[in-house]
Structure formats: structure tokens, C-alpha cells
Design a protein around this motif. Sequence first.
Motif, PDB file in Angstrom:
ATOM      1  N   GLN A  49       0.852  -1.086  -0.011  1.00  0.00           N
ATOM      2  CA  GLN A  49      -0.088   0.135   0.004  1.00  0.00           C
ATOM      3  C   GLN A  49       0.851   1.349   0.036  1.00  0.00           C
ATOM      4  N   PHE A  50       1.941   1.093   0.781  1.00  0.00           N
ATOM      5  CA  PHE A  50       2.860   2.320   0.840  1.00  0.00           C
ATOM      6  C   PHE A  50       3.497   2.492  -0.754  1.00  0.00           C
ATOM      7  N   LEU A  51       3.959   1.215  -1.241  1.00  0.00           N
ATOM      8  CA  LEU A  51       4.553   1.552  -2.597  1.00  0.00           C
ATOM      9  C   LEU A  51       3.480   2.168  -3.643  1.00  0.00           C
ATOM     10  N   ILE A  52       2.330   1.660  -3.408  1.00  0.00           N
ATOM     11  CA  ILE A  52       1.460   2.194  -4.419  1.00  0.00           C
ATOM     12  C   ILE A  52       0.753   3.593  -4.331  1.00  0.00           C
ATOM     13  N   ARG A  53       0.770   3.977  -2.793  1.00  0.00           N
ATOM     14  CA  ARG A  53       0.618   5.543  -2.818  1.00  0.00           C
ATOM     15  C   ARG A  53       1.592   6.281  -3.312  1.00  0.00           C
ATOM     16  N   ALA A  54       2.797   5.876  -2.752  1.00  0.00           N
ATOM     17  CA  ALA A  54       4.064   6.844  -3.203  1.00  0.00           C
ATOM     18  C   ALA A  54       4.270   7.028  -4.951  1.00  0.00           C
ATOM     19  N   ALA A  55       3.986   5.688  -5.547  1.00  0.00           N
ATOM     20  CA  ALA A  55       3.947   5.743  -6.917  1.00  0.00           C
ATOM     21  C   ALA A  55       3.039   6.687  -7.495  1.00  0.00           C
ATOM     22  N   LYS A  56       1.763   6.750  -7.098  1.00  0.00           N
ATOM     23  CA  LYS A  56       0.706   7.524  -7.336  1.00  0.00           C
ATOM     24  C   LYS A  56       0.871   8.878  -7.186  1.00  0.00           C
ATOM     25  N   ALA A  57       1.686   9.274  -6.110  1.00  0.00           N
ATOM     26  CA  ALA A  57       1.972  10.673  -5.745  1.00  0.00           C
ATOM     27  C   ALA A  57       3.041  11.015  -6.662  1.00  0.00           C
ATOM     28  N   GLY A  58       3.748  10.144  -7.439  1.00  0.00           N
ATOM     29  CA  GLY A  58       4.816  10.754  -8.181  1.00  0.00           C
ATOM     30  C   GLY A  58       6.195  10.754  -7.476  1.00  0.00           C
ATOM     31  N   ASP A  59       6.393   9.953  -6.310  1.00  0.00           N
ATOM     32  CA  ASP A  59       7.501   9.906  -5.655  1.00  0.00           C
ATOM     33  C   ASP A  59       8.536   9.267  -6.250  1.00  0.00           C
ATOM     34  N   PHE A  60       8.501   8.641  -7.443  1.00  0.00           N
ATOM     35  CA  PHE A  60       9.369   7.845  -7.937  1.00  0.00           C
ATOM     36  C   PHE A  60       9.651   8.448  -9.521  1.00  0.00           C
ATOM     37  N   ASP A  61       8.839   9.529  -9.715  1.00  0.00           N
ATOM     38  CA  ASP A  61       9.006  10.167 -11.090  1.00  0.00           C
ATOM     39  C   ASP A  61      10.399  10.556 -11.459  1.00  0.00           C
ATOM     40  N   ARG A  62      11.188  10.989 -10.755  1.00  0.00           N
ATOM     41  CA  ARG A  62      12.623  11.478 -11.050  1.00  0.00           C
ATOM     42  C   ARG A  62      13.850  10.737 -10.510  1.00  0.00           C
ATOM     43  N   VAL A  63      13.206   9.304 -10.296  1.00  0.00           N
ATOM     44  CA  VAL A  63      14.437   8.417  -9.865  1.00  0.00           C
ATOM     45  C   VAL A  63      15.511   8.185 -11.244  1.00  0.00           C
ATOM     46  N   GLN A  64      16.692   8.347 -10.633  1.00  0.00           N
ATOM     47  CA  GLN A  64      17.652   8.044 -11.801  1.00  0.00           C
ATOM     48  C   GLN A  64      18.864   6.823 -11.291  1.00  0.00           C
ATOM     49  N   GLU A  65      19.381   6.439 -12.328  1.00  0.00           N
ATOM     50  CA  GLU A  65      20.508   5.265 -12.152  1.00  0.00           C
ATOM     51  C   GLU A  65      21.781   6.416 -11.600  1.00  0.00           C
ATOM     52  N   SER A  66      22.291   5.862 -10.618  1.00  0.00           N
ATOM     53  CA  SER A  66      23.843   6.371 -10.451  1.00  0.00           C
ATOM     54  C   SER A  66      24.838   6.057 -11.192  1.00  0.00           C
TER      55      SER A  66
END
Length: 66
Positions: A49-66
Amino acid sequence: MSRLNWRKSTFSEEASSCVYVAAARNGKIRLRESDDPHIILTTTPAALQFLIRAAKAGDFDRVQES
């Protein structure tokens, strides 16, 4: 392991890659991808549930590989 009732989203097309989800008797959630069904991830309902809510909120929209 008992037989699980795997389900996928009704939004998934028949020929596309899909993520399947199943609830185990012990309360854990199992996840697998249609391309690699032998690899199964296990999580809790709260963590999923935490993962789904974070994804819907856009928390992973700017995740980049290092």
C-alpha cells in the motif's frame, strides 16, 4: 506452498507484460511478472500500500540510476 490465486489488472492487455498479485494464507502478498513467473516477491499489505501510494503521488518520477 499452497496453490495461489494469481490475479492481474483488467487494464492489462493479453499480450503485454503484466504484474500478477496473490494473497497467501499467512497474510503476505505475492507478486510476480508474466515474463518471469518463477521469480516471486513477498511483501506485506502495508508495504505494498505504501509503494502504490508513493507511485501514485509521483515519488518515483525522477528516480535516476547512479
